[in-house]
Design a protein around this motif. Sequence first.
Motif, PDB file in Angstrom:
ATOM      1  N   ILE A   1      -3.788  -6.207   5.310  1.00 48.85           N
ATOM      2  CA  ILE A   1      -4.903  -6.654   4.485  1.00 48.85           C
ATOM      3  C   ILE A   1      -4.389  -6.954   3.084  1.00 48.85           C
ATOM      4  CG2 ILE A   1      -7.136  -5.997   3.511  1.00 48.85           C
ATOM      5  CD1 ILE A   1      -7.462  -4.184   6.000  1.00 48.85           C
ATOM      6  N   GLY A   2      -4.658  -8.146   2.610  1.00 47.81           N
ATOM      7  CA  GLY A   2      -4.165  -8.548   1.300  1.00 47.81           C
ATOM      8  C   GLY A   2      -2.712  -8.993   1.387  1.00 47.81           C
ATOM      9  N   ALA A   3      -2.132  -9.213   0.237  1.00 46.48           N
ATOM     10  CA  ALA A   3      -0.746  -9.665   0.168  1.00 46.48           C
ATOM     11  C   ALA A   3       0.209  -8.504   0.403  1.00 46.48           C
ATOM     12  CB  ALA A   3      -0.468 -10.280  -1.201  1.00 46.48           C
ATOM     13  N   VAL A   4       1.263  -8.773   1.160  1.00 51.60           N
ATOM     14  CA  VAL A   4       2.308  -7.770   1.364  1.00 51.60           C
ATOM     15  C   VAL A   4       3.138  -7.731   0.084  1.00 51.60           C
ATOM     16  CG1 VAL A   4       4.353  -7.174   2.694  1.00 51.60           C
ATOM     17  CG2 VAL A   4       2.360  -8.120   3.853  1.00 51.60           C
ATOM     18  N   PRO A   5       3.312  -6.559  -0.512  1.00 50.67           N
ATOM     19  CA  PRO A   5       4.085  -6.465  -1.754  1.00 50.67           C
ATOM     20  C   PRO A   5       5.495  -7.051  -1.580  1.00 50.67           C
ATOM     21  CG  PRO A   5       2.982  -4.383  -1.304  1.00 50.67           C
ATOM     22  CD  PRO A   5       2.803  -5.250  -0.087  1.00 50.67           C
TER      23      PRO A   5
END
Length: 87
Positions: free
Chosen positions: A69-73
């Motif tokens: 969920i969201g951008a992968v760091p």
Amino acid sequence: MIELEVYAAGVRDLNKILELDHQLEAIAGLRYKVDSNHDLVYLELEEPTISFREIRAIFRKLELDPRFIGAVPPELRPKTKTQLIGV
């Protein structure tokens, strides 16, 4: 601090939670929490000791299909770069 949220349908099953705990406890500096009501796993790392591909492999080994969920760091992304081929 690196944070990652993973949706994995089926992680609410107690056996899957126990198997996941067994796999994740070996990772240094990792803390996690399972929201079994919503099939979510919250991961926190002090430093990038594991890549997101390795995390995905852990879930797949348990027959779970992880959705990040969201951008992968960027710290968890592979370090390889694509090289341009000269024409």
